[in-house]
Enzyme design. Structure first.
Site, PDB file in Angstrom:
ATOM      1  NE  ARG A 116      -2.720  -0.451   3.550  1.00  0.00           N
ATOM      2  CZ  ARG A 116      -3.343   0.318   3.988  1.00  0.00           C
ATOM      3  NH1 ARG A 116      -4.460   0.872   3.753  1.00  0.00           N
ATOM      4  NH2 ARG A 116      -2.956   0.934   5.442  1.00  0.00           N
ATOM      5  CE  LYS A 181       2.139  -6.420   5.884  1.00  0.00           C
ATOM      6  NZ  LYS A 181       1.690  -4.821   5.660  1.00  0.00           N
ATOM      7  NE  ARG A 315       2.931   5.222  15.881  1.00  0.00           N
ATOM      8  CZ  ARG A 315       2.492   6.225  15.196  1.00  0.00           C
ATOM      9  NH1 ARG A 315       1.822   6.299  14.063  1.00  0.00           N
ATOM     10  NH2 ARG A 315       2.708   7.117  15.650  1.00  0.00           N
TER      11      ARG A 315
HETATM   12  P1  ATP Z   1      -0.226   0.060   7.512  1.00  0.00           P
HETATM   13  O1  ATP Z   1      -0.643  -0.153   6.154  1.00  0.00           O
HETATM   14  O2  ATP Z   1      -1.214   0.035   8.534  1.00  0.00           O
HETATM   15  O3  ATP Z   1       0.658   1.324   7.788  1.00  0.00           O
HETATM   16  P2  ATP Z   1       2.460  -1.656   6.951  1.00  0.00           P
HETATM   17  O4  ATP Z   1       3.238  -0.655   7.956  1.00  0.00           O
HETATM   18  O5  ATP Z   1       2.379  -2.947   7.118  1.00  0.00           O
HETATM   19  O6  ATP Z   1       0.707  -0.939   7.649  1.00  0.00           O
HETATM   20  P3  ATP Z   1       1.766  -1.603   4.290  1.00  0.00           P
HETATM   21  O7  ATP Z   1       1.849  -0.528   3.294  1.00  0.00           O
HETATM   22  O8  ATP Z   1       0.372  -2.040   4.647  1.00  0.00           O
HETATM   23  O9  ATP Z   1       2.208  -0.802   5.639  1.00  0.00           O
HETATM   24  O10 ATP Z   1       2.870  -2.773   4.006  1.00  0.00           O
HETATM   25  C1  ATP Z   1       4.194  -2.436   3.444  1.00  0.00           C
HETATM   26  C2  ATP Z   1       5.196  -2.827   4.586  1.00  0.00           C
HETATM   27  O11 ATP Z   1       5.336  -4.262   4.750  1.00  0.00           O
HETATM   28  C3  ATP Z   1       6.698  -2.417   4.187  1.00  0.00           C
HETATM   29  O12 ATP Z   1       6.857  -1.144   4.316  1.00  0.00           O
HETATM   30  C4  ATP Z   1       7.301  -3.455   4.940  1.00  0.00           C
HETATM   31  O13 ATP Z   1       7.673  -3.039   6.176  1.00  0.00           O
HETATM   32  C5  ATP Z   1       6.408  -4.581   5.106  1.00  0.00           C
HETATM   33  N1  ATP Z   1       6.771  -5.791   4.406  1.00  0.00           N
HETATM   34  C6  ATP Z   1       7.572  -5.690   2.823  1.00  0.00           C
HETATM   35  N2  ATP Z   1       7.452  -6.934   2.330  1.00  0.00           N
HETATM   36  C7  ATP Z   1       6.916  -7.758   3.600  1.00  0.00           C
HETATM   37  C8  ATP Z   1       7.054  -9.197   3.523  1.00  0.00           C
HETATM   38  N3  ATP Z   1       7.210  -9.962   2.541  1.00  0.00           N
HETATM   39  N4  ATP Z   1       6.639  -9.666   4.851  1.00  0.00           N
HETATM   40  C9  ATP Z   1       6.002  -8.791   5.792  1.00  0.00           C
HETATM   41  N5  ATP Z   1       6.172  -7.400   5.756  1.00  0.00           N
HETATM   42  C10 ATP Z   1       6.713  -6.957   4.433  1.00  0.00           C
HETATM   43  C1  BTN Z   2       0.625  -4.686   2.030  1.00  0.00           C
HETATM   44  O1  BTN Z   2       0.712  -5.207   3.066  1.00  0.00           O
HETATM   45  O2  BTN Z   2       1.173  -3.398   1.913  1.00  0.00           O
HETATM   46  C2  BTN Z   2       0.266  -5.147   0.922  1.00  0.00           C
HETATM   47  C3  BTN Z   2       1.255  -6.069   0.265  1.00  0.00           C
HETATM   48  C4  BTN Z   2       0.679  -6.698  -1.096  1.00  0.00           C
HETATM   49  C5  BTN Z   2       1.652  -7.749  -1.782  1.00  0.00           C
HETATM   50  C6  BTN Z   2       1.091  -8.581  -2.911  1.00  0.00           C
HETATM   51  S1  BTN Z   2       1.992  -9.935  -3.436  1.00  0.00           S
HETATM   52  C7  BTN Z   2       1.051 -10.160  -4.625  1.00  0.00           C
HETATM   53  C8  BTN Z   2       0.664  -8.853  -5.207  1.00  0.00           C
HETATM   54  N1  BTN Z   2       1.433  -8.158  -6.191  1.00  0.00           N
HETATM   55  C9  BTN Z   2       1.841  -7.053  -5.608  1.00  0.00           C
HETATM   56  O3  BTN Z   2       2.911  -6.249  -6.239  1.00  0.00           O
HETATM   57  N2  BTN Z   2       1.465  -6.924  -4.546  1.00  0.00           N
HETATM   58  C10 BTN Z   2       0.550  -7.835  -4.048  1.00  0.00           C
END
Ligand code: ATP
Ligand code: BTN
Length: 318
Positions: A116, A181, A315
């Site tokens: 996201r 996560k 958070r």
């Molecule tokens: P929020 O959206 O509530 O701010 P978030 O910090 O998880 O939550 P997202 O944009 O949802 O943010 O997810 C992207 C984030 O997830 C990245 O900034 C990284 O910290 C984390 N991330 C990236 N790859 C992975 C993975 N394979 N497994 C777990 N976390 C990951």
């Molecule tokens: C998040 O937590 O921010 C969302 C992560 C979503 C990752 C999946 S992996 C399959 C699909 N292809 C992408 O490039 N993103 C989603």
């Protein structure tokens, strides 16, 4: 590259002669091929004189013949890719080329996996699940209300079925296990939201990943880390597809309100004091739950407020 990996995925030794014969190359050029695999995938390979070659860790690769018959029953044609930029990007490209939805895109690795708000999703070769389901949405974007939360429920149930008992949800659509996560969800919309449009439901699940050099700046976990066992990624695709189909059908038939209570019961921060960040402002309050559309309900200074939208981040208030 995929043929070599397919041979080596069991993590056992394979002789230079066997690999050479399978690939139709001389024994002496096998090592060159393997070095290319190492540099392209980041996977570690061992070469032991007299025994041959093996991967440092076994892998579970996706197999079209295992998946396609089952997905056919769901009427989801499968587009199985090796390494691509992003399964969501690939699904959007296929939609632009007029590919009929529904269909599913899977990949062994993503070079530009997206999360996201433009964040990166770490997507190493063969270890995790990169899953994008393209769906046609008739009847306008209101059909999508709460859909990303419902997808979270489907992912959580598939994980529990595979033994991740502690899987739970964090608003709006992250899946956690044991405070870390384990999966992320990214819905992307294309077309006219007032009329016929398409949604790509992108799901990333950490499956067999136990270590990563960089890129994840928060606590994370995987199915293997939670259960202690290696997972067949094909089994996970099938369990997830079953779960998704069931939840999406219920969502289409009855709307999010029919799943609201189930969602709240799985919310790991229900009743906890949290901070909601809108980017411009932070709000501190107690999580009351979600409303009929999936918006977050917070109790702030004795008053209830609802929040929704893609830029919000929740958070714990420690
Ligand atoms: P929020 O959206 O509530 O701010 P978030 O910090 O998880 O939550 P997202 O944009 O949802 O943010 O997810 C992207 C984030 O997830 C990245 O900034 C990284 O910290 C984390 N991330 C990236 N790859 C992975 C993975 N394979 N497994 C777990 N976390 C990951
Ligand atoms: C998040 O937590 O921010 C969302 C992560 C979503 C990752 C999946 S992996 C399959 C699909 N292809 C992408 O490039 N993103 C989603």
């Amino acid at each position: 590259m995929n043929r070599l990996l397919r041979l080596l995925q069991d993590g056992r030794f394979h002789s230079g002669q066997e690999l050479g014969e399978e690939l139709g190359v001389s024994r002496s050029s096998v090592w060159k091929h393997l070095q290319r695999v190492e540099s392209e995938t980041g996977l570690k390979l061992y070469k032991v004189p007299g025994r041959g070659y093996r991967l440092a860790e076994s892998l579970s690769l996706l197999a079209h013949e295992r998946l396609a018959p089952h997905l056919d029953r769901l009427h989801w044609p499968l587009y199985l890719r090796g390494t691509i930029d992003s399964t969501n990007a690939e699904a959007l490209r296929l939609l632009q080329e007029q590919t009929l939805a529904p269909f599913l895109v899977l990949a062994e690795a993503q070079t530009d996996g997206r999360g996201r708000r433009g964040r990166k999703w770490v997507s190493p070769v063969g270890q995790n699940l990169y899953y994008s389901l393209a769906l046609k949405v008739s009847g306008g974007a209101q059909q999508l209300s709460g859909m990303s939360l419902v997808v979270g429920l489907a992912v959580m149930h598939a994980l529990r079925r595979l033994g991740v008992e502690l899987a739970g949800l964090k608003w709006p659509n992250d899946v956690y296990a044991d405070g870390r996560k384990i999966a992320g969800i990214l819905l992307e919309l294309t077309g006219d939201p007032a009329d016929v449009c398409h949604v790509v439901v992108g799901i990333g699940i950490n499956v067999n990943m136990l270590a990563i050099d960089a890129g994840i700046d928060q606590p994370w976990t995987s199915i293997r880390a939670q259960t202690g066992s290696m997972v067949d990624r094909n089994d996970l695709v099938l369990a997830l597809s079953d779960s998704l189909r069931g939840y999406l059908q219920r969502h289409a038939a009855f709307g999010f309100s029919a799943l609201k209570e189930e969602w709240e019961a799985s919310h790991i921060w229900q009743g906890r004091k949290c901070i909601l960040s809108t980017g411009a402002q932070d709000f501190s309050g107690v999580v009351l739950g979600v409303d009929q559309q999936g918006a977050l309900r917070l109790l702030i200074d004795g008053c209830e407020h609802s929040f929704s939208g893609g830029e919000l981040s929740l958070r714990l208030d420690s």
